[in-house]
Design an enzyme around this catalytic site. Structure first.
Site, mmCIF file in Angstrom:
data_model
loop_
_atom_site.group_PDB
_atom_site.id
_atom_site.type_symbol
_atom_site.label_atom_id
_atom_site.label_comp_id
_atom_site.label_asym_id
_atom_site.label_seq_id
_atom_site.Cartn_x
_atom_site.Cartn_y
_atom_site.Cartn_z
ATOM 1 N N ARG A 151 0.839 -1.210 0.000
ATOM 2 C CA ARG A 151 0.000 0.000 0.000
ATOM 3 C C ARG A 151 0.870 1.255 0.000
ATOM 4 N N GLY A 164 10.038 13.581 -1.330
ATOM 5 C CA GLY A 164 10.974 13.985 -0.286
ATOM 6 C C GLY A 164 10.534 15.243 0.429
ATOM 7 N N THR A 198 10.273 15.079 4.441
ATOM 8 C CA THR A 198 10.871 14.976 5.779
ATOM 9 C C THR A 198 12.390 15.134 5.729
ATOM 10 N N ILE A 208 12.626 8.360 3.236
ATOM 11 C CA ILE A 208 11.861 8.528 2.005
ATOM 12 C C ILE A 208 11.553 7.171 1.360
ATOM 13 N N THR A 209 10.267 6.832 1.352
ATOM 14 C CA THR A 209 9.815 5.562 0.752
ATOM 15 C C THR A 209 10.159 5.537 -0.739
ATOM 16 N N ARG A 229 -2.940 10.399 3.024
ATOM 17 C CA ARG A 229 -3.586 10.109 4.320
ATOM 18 C C ARG A 229 -4.950 9.464 4.104
ATOM 19 N N ARG A 235 -8.252 -23.560 17.775
ATOM 20 C CA ARG A 235 -7.329 -23.836 18.875
ATOM 21 C C ARG A 235 -8.113 -24.286 20.112
ATOM 22 N N GLU A 252 3.057 10.170 7.612
ATOM 23 C CA GLU A 252 1.903 10.938 7.094
ATOM 24 C C GLU A 252 1.221 11.744 8.191
HETATM 25 P P1 TGC Z 1 0.103 25.748 8.443
HETATM 26 O O1 TGC Z 1 0.366 27.216 8.626
HETATM 27 O O2 TGC Z 1 -0.956 25.129 9.280
HETATM 28 O O3 TGC Z 1 -0.259 25.484 6.922
HETATM 29 C C1 TGC Z 1 0.502 26.016 5.856
HETATM 30 C C2 TGC Z 1 -0.448 26.171 4.663
HETATM 31 O O4 TGC Z 1 -0.942 24.892 4.283
HETATM 32 C C3 TGC Z 1 -2.370 24.836 4.425
HETATM 33 N N1 TGC Z 1 -2.685 23.493 4.966
HETATM 34 C C4 TGC Z 1 -3.170 22.512 4.207
HETATM 35 N N2 TGC Z 1 -3.541 22.481 2.931
HETATM 36 C C5 TGC Z 1 -4.013 21.324 2.451
HETATM 37 N N3 TGC Z 1 -4.122 20.200 3.221
HETATM 38 C C6 TGC Z 1 -3.748 20.194 4.512
HETATM 39 N N4 TGC Z 1 -3.849 19.083 5.238
HETATM 40 C C7 TGC Z 1 -3.249 21.384 5.063
HETATM 41 N N5 TGC Z 1 -2.782 21.733 6.294
HETATM 42 C C8 TGC Z 1 -2.443 23.034 6.209
HETATM 43 C C9 TGC Z 1 -2.720 25.959 5.377
HETATM 44 O O5 TGC Z 1 -4.042 26.399 5.173
HETATM 45 C C10 TGC Z 1 -1.700 27.001 4.981
HETATM 46 O O6 TGC Z 1 -2.134 27.576 3.769
HETATM 47 P P2 TGC Z 1 -1.804 29.118 3.421
HETATM 48 O O7 TGC Z 1 -2.535 29.364 2.147
HETATM 49 O O8 TGC Z 1 -2.315 29.919 4.579
HETATM 50 O O9 TGC Z 1 -0.315 29.196 3.290
HETATM 51 O O10 TGC Z 1 1.487 24.994 8.556
HETATM 52 P P3 TGC Z 1 2.376 24.621 9.809
HETATM 53 O O11 TGC Z 1 3.799 24.862 9.424
HETATM 54 O O12 TGC Z 1 1.847 25.298 11.033
HETATM 55 O O13 TGC Z 1 2.199 23.028 9.927
HETATM 56 C C11 TGC Z 1 1.013 22.447 10.224
HETATM 57 C C12 TGC Z 1 1.142 20.902 10.422
HETATM 58 C C13 TGC Z 1 1.947 20.595 11.674
HETATM 59 C C14 TGC Z 1 -0.244 20.386 10.620
HETATM 60 C C15 TGC Z 1 1.773 20.255 9.188
HETATM 61 O O14 TGC Z 1 3.028 20.717 8.933
HETATM 62 C C16 TGC Z 1 1.757 18.735 9.227
HETATM 63 O O15 TGC Z 1 0.816 18.142 8.746
HETATM 64 N N6 TGC Z 1 2.837 18.046 9.763
HETATM 65 C C17 TGC Z 1 2.984 16.608 9.632
HETATM 66 C C18 TGC Z 1 4.045 16.308 8.595
HETATM 67 C C19 TGC Z 1 3.719 15.088 7.780
HETATM 68 O O16 TGC Z 1 2.600 14.596 7.735
HETATM 69 N N7 TGC Z 1 4.705 14.600 7.038
HETATM 70 C C20 TGC Z 1 4.502 13.498 6.165
HETATM 71 C C21 TGC Z 1 5.690 13.316 5.248
HETATM 72 S S1 TGC Z 1 5.341 12.276 3.854
HETATM 73 C C22 TGC Z 1 5.198 10.741 4.486
HETATM 74 O O17 TGC Z 1 5.196 10.486 5.640
HETATM 75 C C23 TGC Z 1 5.035 9.682 3.462
HETATM 76 S S2 TGC Z 1 4.831 8.113 4.088
HETATM 77 C C24 TGC Z 1 4.544 7.391 2.618
HETATM 78 C C25 TGC Z 1 4.222 5.950 2.662
HETATM 79 O O18 TGC Z 1 5.210 5.133 2.605
HETATM 80 O O19 TGC Z 1 3.020 5.596 2.609
HETATM 81 P P1 FAD Z 2 9.121 13.965 15.219
HETATM 82 O O1 FAD Z 2 8.445 15.046 14.441
HETATM 83 O O2 FAD Z 2 10.480 14.225 15.743
HETATM 84 O O3 FAD Z 2 8.167 13.532 16.426
HETATM 85 C C1 FAD Z 2 8.627 12.722 17.511
HETATM 86 C C2 FAD Z 2 7.494 12.624 18.531
HETATM 87 O O4 FAD Z 2 7.166 13.936 19.004
HETATM 88 C C3 FAD Z 2 6.203 12.059 17.940
HETATM 89 O O5 FAD Z 2 5.557 11.274 18.902
HETATM 90 C C4 FAD Z 2 5.380 13.303 17.642
HETATM 91 O O6 FAD Z 2 3.984 13.028 17.663
HETATM 92 C C5 FAD Z 2 5.784 14.187 18.813
HETATM 93 N N1 FAD Z 2 5.578 15.605 18.479
HETATM 94 C C6 FAD Z 2 6.175 16.342 17.528
HETATM 95 N N2 FAD Z 2 5.704 17.588 17.528
HETATM 96 C C7 FAD Z 2 4.773 17.644 18.515
HETATM 97 C C8 FAD Z 2 3.913 18.663 18.999
HETATM 98 N N3 FAD Z 2 3.894 19.898 18.477
HETATM 99 N N4 FAD Z 2 3.093 18.359 20.025
HETATM 100 C C9 FAD Z 2 3.086 17.114 20.563
HETATM 101 N N5 FAD Z 2 3.866 16.102 20.156
HETATM 102 C C10 FAD Z 2 4.689 16.379 19.123
HETATM 103 N N6 FAD Z 2 8.569 11.271 4.855
HETATM 104 C C11 FAD Z 2 8.583 11.740 3.573
HETATM 105 O O7 FAD Z 2 8.727 12.941 3.341
HETATM 106 N N7 FAD Z 2 8.438 10.893 2.529
HETATM 107 C C12 FAD Z 2 8.291 9.560 2.677
HETATM 108 O O8 FAD Z 2 8.146 8.816 1.692
HETATM 109 C C13 FAD Z 2 8.292 9.031 4.013
HETATM 110 N N8 FAD Z 2 8.220 7.676 4.199
HETATM 111 C C14 FAD Z 2 8.382 7.184 5.466
HETATM 112 C C15 FAD Z 2 8.478 5.784 5.642
HETATM 113 C C16 FAD Z 2 8.680 5.268 6.918
HETATM 114 C C17 FAD Z 2 8.845 3.801 7.100
HETATM 115 C C18 FAD Z 2 8.717 6.138 8.041
HETATM 116 C C19 FAD Z 2 8.874 5.585 9.421
HETATM 117 C C20 FAD Z 2 8.619 7.498 7.878
HETATM 118 C C21 FAD Z 2 8.464 8.044 6.584
HETATM 119 N N9 FAD Z 2 8.457 9.434 6.378
HETATM 120 C C22 FAD Z 2 8.427 9.937 5.091
HETATM 121 C C23 FAD Z 2 8.691 10.350 7.482
HETATM 122 C C24 FAD Z 2 7.469 10.603 8.368
HETATM 123 O O9 FAD Z 2 6.543 11.410 7.724
HETATM 124 C C25 FAD Z 2 7.958 11.235 9.664
HETATM 125 O O10 FAD Z 2 8.604 10.203 10.393
HETATM 126 C C26 FAD Z 2 6.830 11.830 10.481
HETATM 127 O O11 FAD Z 2 6.302 12.973 9.848
HETATM 128 C C27 FAD Z 2 7.277 12.200 11.927
HETATM 129 O O12 FAD Z 2 8.474 12.882 11.920
HETATM 130 P P2 FAD Z 2 9.663 12.395 12.912
HETATM 131 O O13 FAD Z 2 9.841 10.932 12.722
HETATM 132 O O14 FAD Z 2 10.816 13.279 12.640
HETATM 133 O O15 FAD Z 2 9.121 12.612 14.363
#
Ligand code: TGC
Ligand code: FAD
Length: 389
Positions: A95, A135, A137, A168-169, A248, A273, A368
């Site tokens: 997935r 990319g 993170t 990065i996946t 997501r 079992r 995510e």
């Molecule tokens: P913030 O000021 O809240 O937002 C900046 C701008 O973005 C807009 N926005 C969104 N737009 C669309 N969808 C959303 N979910 C949005 N959330 C916010 C917002 O309206 C604003 O727009 P504008 O026009 O005013 O500039 O930004 P912030 O810096 O305070 O951060 C908010 C926060 C913490 C919620 C956000 O940074 C966040 O979601 N952090 C989590 C990071 C995360 O999910 N990373 C994932 C990396 S990729 C990954 O993990 C792939 S795994 C792949 C796999 O193998 O399946």
């Molecule tokens: P951190 O942000 O350091 O968080 C550590 C802990 O602190 C967590 O429990 C978190 O919930 C908590 N925390 C952080 N901030 C707060 C707050 N404000 N309040 C309360 N608690 C908080 N990223 C990509 O860009 N692309 C990919 O393809 C991708 N693939 C991935 C594949 C795997 C297998 C994994 C494990 C991760 C992948 N990621 C990818 C990265 C992933 O999105 C990050 O790991 C995730 O966003 C969390 O970041 P971090 O691990 O640095 O944790």
């Protein structure tokens, strides 16, 4: 092998169209026949089953909601969700591959890319001829990607990238990386092709989770890319966050697939079992566990079903996606842990899928947007008081 019949206590199937059921059943068979027989070996060896990529392309599972003119299947979002559910019943790594390719690579190229970028990349990514990665993170910026350090600098006819991404996946195997970097202080998206000078993507080793998925660093050292490789429509952090909404959404569905696999394994095991002269399914405590699992699966399925219908009408909100991701991954992990207890010692063996799903879900809980971050996103929405810092 007994074919998996699905878990559907509330006849949610009756809400699906004939086309949606066909998509689900096609992917279910693909997972039963092509994924489940080989996945434990790949998990053990820490390799991704790359021979499945073209097959997923042939079935239309890559970028499935995008237009047919780019070689995509042009399905609705409900079908996309069902695909993710079925793939993750096999393994979260399958997935993950499809999520990244579809939601995090094809979606941004389609949404923010030039016509030339779309024409060049989308058909190849749809067929599985090319693989992509996303990319965002960085080593020091996970939950807070807005702080990213990776920089792009405009030079004559080109951009120069410096910085590093982590976790990065698909990174090592990707033909194209969608890379988010700051240009003049603003987050923009860039396409970086494999083999570009100054770009390396070493694989990260030592994972206890998502072992059948490739996870990598991306390193940019004075990496020069042509100026036409910027995603022209990308503008600020909102652009990658829009991509995350796609992925997501798929994870919220996918987690139900893992949960269904664990529940199915626990139910079958409990009926066969025997302890104290009875099947363990006859004990009240086991039944309570099974009832909890089925109830949470049913609630999670209804949540993503309604979310899918809203998304197909263009009415879904990002916070609703956060709630579905947060809830469904949380309950899937609880279900995996409970299923493991039902299987007793056998639960730790790779003869059963439960421990593998449990370990995978630890990553899914974190990537995510962690469980906590989604709590804060919803909390900010309902109170109007952001509690991120
Ligand atoms: P913030 O000021 O809240 O937002 C900046 C701008 O973005 C807009 N926005 C969104 N737009 C669309 N969808 C959303 N979910 C949005 N959330 C916010 C917002 O309206 C604003 O727009 P504008 O026009 O005013 O500039 O930004 P912030 O810096 O305070 O951060 C908010 C926060 C913490 C919620 C956000 O940074 C966040 O979601 N952090 C989590 C990071 C995360 O999910 N990373 C994932 C990396 S990729 C990954 O993990 C792939 S795994 C792949 C796999 O193998 O399946
Ligand atoms: P951190 O942000 O350091 O968080 C550590 C802990 O602190 C967590 O429990 C978190 O919930 C908590 N925390 C952080 N901030 C707060 C707050 N404000 N309040 C309360 N608690 C908080 N990223 C990509 O860009 N692309 C990919 O393809 C991708 N693939 C991935 C594949 C795997 C297998 C994994 C494990 C991760 C992948 N990621 C990818 C990265 C992933 O999105 C990050 O790991 C995730 O966003 C969390 O970041 P971090 O691990 O640095 O944790």
């Amino acid at each position: 092998m007994v074919q998996f019949g699905g878990v559907d206590y509330f006849n949610i199937e009756s809400l699906l169209s004939a086309e949606e059921k066909l998509v689900r059943d096609t992917v279910r068979d693909f997972v039963s026949n092509e994924v489940i027989p080989i996945i434990e070996k790949h998990y053990r060896e820490g390799t991704f089953p790359s021979h499945l990529i073209r097959k997923m392309g042939e079935l239309g599972l890559l970028g499935p909601t995008l237009p047919a003119k780019y070689g995509c299947a042009e399905m609705n979002n409900m079908s996309y969700g069902l695909i993710m559910q079925e793939l993750e019943r096999g393994d979260s790594s399958i997935r993950s591959f499809a999520s990244v390719q579809s939601g995090l690579v094809m979606y941004p190229i389609f949404t923010f890319g030039s016509e030339a970028q779309k024409d060049h990349w989308l058909p190849k990514l749809a067929s599985g001829e090319a693989v992509g990665c996303f990319g965002l993170t960085e080593p020091d910026f996970g939950s807070n990607p807005g702080g990213m350090k990776t920089r792009a600098e405009k030079k004559e006819g080109r951009y120069v990238l410096n910085g590093a991404k982590m976790w990065i996946t698909n990174g090592t195997v990707a033909d194209v990386a969608v890379v988010w970097a700051k240009l003049d202080g603003k987050v923009r998206g860039f396409l970086v092709e494999k083999g570009t000078k100054g770009f390396t993507a070493p694989e990260m080793k030592g994972k206890h989770s998502l072992r059948a998925s490739v996870t990598s660093e991306l390193v940019f050292q004075d990496c020069e890319i042509p100026e036409e490789n910027i995603l022209p429509g990308s503008s600020g952090l909102k652009s990658p966050l829009m991509c995350l909404d796609q992925a997501r959404y798929g994870i919220a569905w996918g987690a139900m697939g893992s949960a269904m696999a664990c529940y199915d394994a626990a139910l079958n095991y409990a009926k066969s079992r025997v302890q104290f002269d009875k099947p363990i399914a006859a004990f009240q405590i086991t039944q309570e566990k099974l009832v909890y699992m089925l109830t949470e699966i049913t609630k999670g399925q209804l949540l993503v079903h309604q979310l899918g219908r809203l998304k197909d009408q263009g009415k879904q909100k990002a916070v609703q996606i956060s709630m579905a991701k947060r809830n469904n991954v949380h309950v899937a992990l609880e279900i995996a842990r409970l299923a493991r207890t039902v299987l007793g010692a056998n639960g730790i063996l790779d003869e059963y899928p439960v421990m593998r799903h449990m370990a995978n879900l630890e990553s899914v809980y974190t990537y995510e947007g962690t469980h906590d971050i989604h709590t804060l996103i919803i909390g900010a929405d309902i109170t109007g008081l952001p509690a991120f810092n």
